[in-house]
Design a protein around this motif. Structure first.
Motif, PDB file in Angstrom:
ATOM      1  N   GLN A 222       0.837  -1.194   0.000  1.00  0.00           N
ATOM      2  CA  GLN A 222       0.000   0.000   0.000  1.00  0.00           C
ATOM      3  C   GLN A 222       0.868   1.238   0.000  1.00  0.00           C
ATOM      4  O   GLN A 222       1.883   1.300   0.700  1.00  0.00           O
ATOM      5  CB  GLN A 222      -0.921   0.020   1.214  1.00  0.00           C
ATOM      6  CG  GLN A 222      -1.966  -1.075   1.160  1.00  0.00           C
ATOM      7  CD  GLN A 222      -2.939  -0.989   2.307  1.00  0.00           C
ATOM      8  OE1 GLN A 222      -2.552  -0.803   3.437  1.00  0.00           O
ATOM      9  NE2 GLN A 222      -4.220  -1.121   1.983  1.00  0.00           N
ATOM     10  N   GLY A 223       0.470   2.204  -0.802  1.00  0.00           N
ATOM     11  CA  GLY A 223       1.198   3.455  -0.889  1.00  0.00           C
ATOM     12  C   GLY A 223       0.442   4.435  -1.750  1.00  0.00           C
ATOM     13  O   GLY A 223      -0.758   4.267  -1.988  1.00  0.00           O
TER      14      GLY A 223
ATOM     15  N   CYS B  49       9.270   4.230  -2.628  1.00  0.00           N
ATOM     16  CA  CYS B  49       8.222   3.476  -3.324  1.00  0.00           C
ATOM     17  C   CYS B  49       7.119   4.421  -3.775  1.00  0.00           C
ATOM     18  O   CYS B  49       6.541   5.136  -2.967  1.00  0.00           O
ATOM     19  CB  CYS B  49       7.673   2.431  -2.358  1.00  0.00           C
ATOM     20  SG  CYS B  49       6.284   1.479  -2.980  1.00  0.00           S
TER      21      CYS B  49
ATOM     22  N   CYS C 231       6.176   2.882   0.930  1.00  0.00           N
ATOM     23  CA  CYS C 231       4.991   2.029   0.923  1.00  0.00           C
ATOM     24  C   CYS C 231       5.056   1.107   2.131  1.00  0.00           C
ATOM     25  O   CYS C 231       6.122   0.881   2.692  1.00  0.00           O
ATOM     26  CB  CYS C 231       4.946   1.167  -0.339  1.00  0.00           C
ATOM     27  SG  CYS C 231       4.776   2.089  -1.869  1.00  0.00           S
TER      28      CYS C 231
END
Length: 117
Positions: free
Chosen positions: A59-60, A86, A67
């Motif tokens: 997730q990011g 990221c 992330c």
């Protein structure tokens, strides 16, 4: 004087954000391979133990700067790690090498490949 100070602050704020054109877009990618093996992926740590990673999420945002990765073994334990540098683009997969610090998971560096939904 106050107007010029506010103008300088506004200019600095825009400069500090780089080339952003709006708010960050949050994204969640799914783990596809570990060390080029499809899930569930058997991996071996430097201590010789073999474990199978069954699920993973990354997730990011499209702006970065990092992330969050979560991984789950097929036997149940879950771990997480921060992945610096990221940025998640909507139509691009991301591959990186990371070493987990959780002793319940394979030790040493492993290559993780995440794909967009």
């Amino acid at each position: 004087m106050l107007r010029s100070s506010l103008a300088v602050l506004a200019a600095l704020s825009l400069w500090a954000c780089g080339n952003t054109s709006g708010p960050a877009v949050a994204r969640t990618f799914s783990l596809y391979t570990v060390d080029r093996n499809f899930l569930p992926a058997a991996t071996r740590g430097t201590d010789g133990r073999t474990m199978a990673i069954g699920v993973g999420r990354l997730q990011g945002t499209d702006l970065g700067p990092s992330c969050g990765m979560s991984l789950q073994l097929t036997t149940g334990p879950i771990t997480s790690a921060e992945i610096p540098g990221c940025k998640l683009a909507a139509d691009e997969e991301i591959t990186f090498t990371a070493t987990l610090t959780d002793s319940r998971f394979p030790s040493g560096p492993h290559e993780y490949r995440f794909v967009p939904p």
